[in-house]
Enzyme design. Sequence first.
Site, short mmCIF file in Angstrom:
data_model
loop_
_atom_site.label_atom_id
_atom_site.label_comp_id
_atom_site.label_asym_id
_atom_site.label_seq_id
_atom_site.Cartn_x
_atom_site.Cartn_y
_atom_site.Cartn_z
CB SER A 1 -0.98 0.00 1.18
OG SER A 1 -0.32 0.16 2.40
CG ASP B 1 22.20 3.60 9.39
OD1 ASP B 1 21.48 2.68 9.84
OD2 ASP B 1 22.54 4.58 10.07
CD GLU C 1 2.94 3.15 7.74
OE1 GLU C 1 3.50 2.59 6.77
OE2 GLU C 1 2.51 2.51 8.71
CG MET D 1 8.28 -7.90 5.50
SD MET D 1 8.03 -6.58 6.70
CE MET D 1 8.04 -7.55 8.21
CG HIS E 1 9.58 1.66 11.86
ND1 HIS E 1 9.82 0.30 11.75
CD2 HIS E 1 9.27 1.89 13.15
CE1 HIS E 1 9.66 -0.25 12.94
NE2 HIS E 1 9.33 0.68 13.81
C1 GRF Z 1 3.86 -0.53 6.81
O1 GRF Z 1 3.22 -0.40 8.05
C2 GRF Z 1 5.27 0.01 6.89
O2 GRF Z 1 5.41 1.07 7.80
C3 GRF Z 1 6.04 -1.17 7.40
O3 GRF Z 1 5.44 -2.30 6.78
C4 GRF Z 1 4.10 -1.98 6.43
C5 GRF Z 1 4.00 -2.22 4.96
O4 GRF Z 1 2.69 -2.07 4.48
N1 GRF Z 1 7.44 -1.04 7.09
P1 GRF Z 1 2.45 -1.98 2.91
O5 GRF Z 1 3.04 -3.25 2.30
O6 GRF Z 1 3.12 -0.74 2.41
O7 GRF Z 1 0.96 -1.95 2.75
#
Ligand code: GRF
Length: 202
Positions: A22, A150, A183, A99, A118
């Site tokens: 997303s 980093d 985000e 991830m 994050h």
């Molecule tokens: C988001 O909450 C982001 O902050 C974290 O992982 C999640 C990813 O969600 N790093 P998406 O795949 O962008 O929907």
Amino acid sequence: MSSDLAAGRHARIGILISGRGSNMIALADAVRDERIPDAEIAIVISDQPNAAGLAKAAERGIETLVIARGGRLRADHDREIAAALGAKNIDLVCLAGYMRMLSPEFIAAYRGRILNIHPSLLPAFPGLEAQRQALEYGVKISGCTVHFVDETLDAGPIIAQRPVLIHEMDTVESLSARILAEEHKLYPEAVSAVLTQVATNA
Ligand code: GRF
């Protein structure tokens, strides 16, 4: 990033995902709407073959590529990703729900040009399940952070943050949804700010 960005060349963004995508879509829509001006999403790479974000990127006409880890050493996996990004002349790498930790070699190759988002106000609650960590700790405000990547875990220089109030009745799901909405606004703003800075300083 190369100085011809200052001369008006479009910045080429590569996005790494592992899942839903997303934030990747939020960046792609911001590029399309020129809220991130003078840029293009040149490639979306997933380490997971069945990441839902791959189809969403393809629907928008964005080139996608799966580079699975396949039991290889991190450095070998990352070398293939770096080569794919290099072949696309990527200026900026945006992690969007990617991830995996990146190898030191990858970070050195793209130092200062890798961004991550994050779901907490770093340096609080790095690592996995940041929203759950915030609820369990009992903080009353959390939020999201865009930072440079980093060699540390979620501790690179902070670019932008946005607070989100925690409600008495919040669950991990309800809090995550409110943070995610922020985000989707913050990441495009931060990418735009970074690219503007580069073009100005180049
Ligand atoms: C988001 O909450 C982001 O902050 C974290 O992982 C999640 C990813 O969600 N790093 P998406 O795949 O962008 O929907």
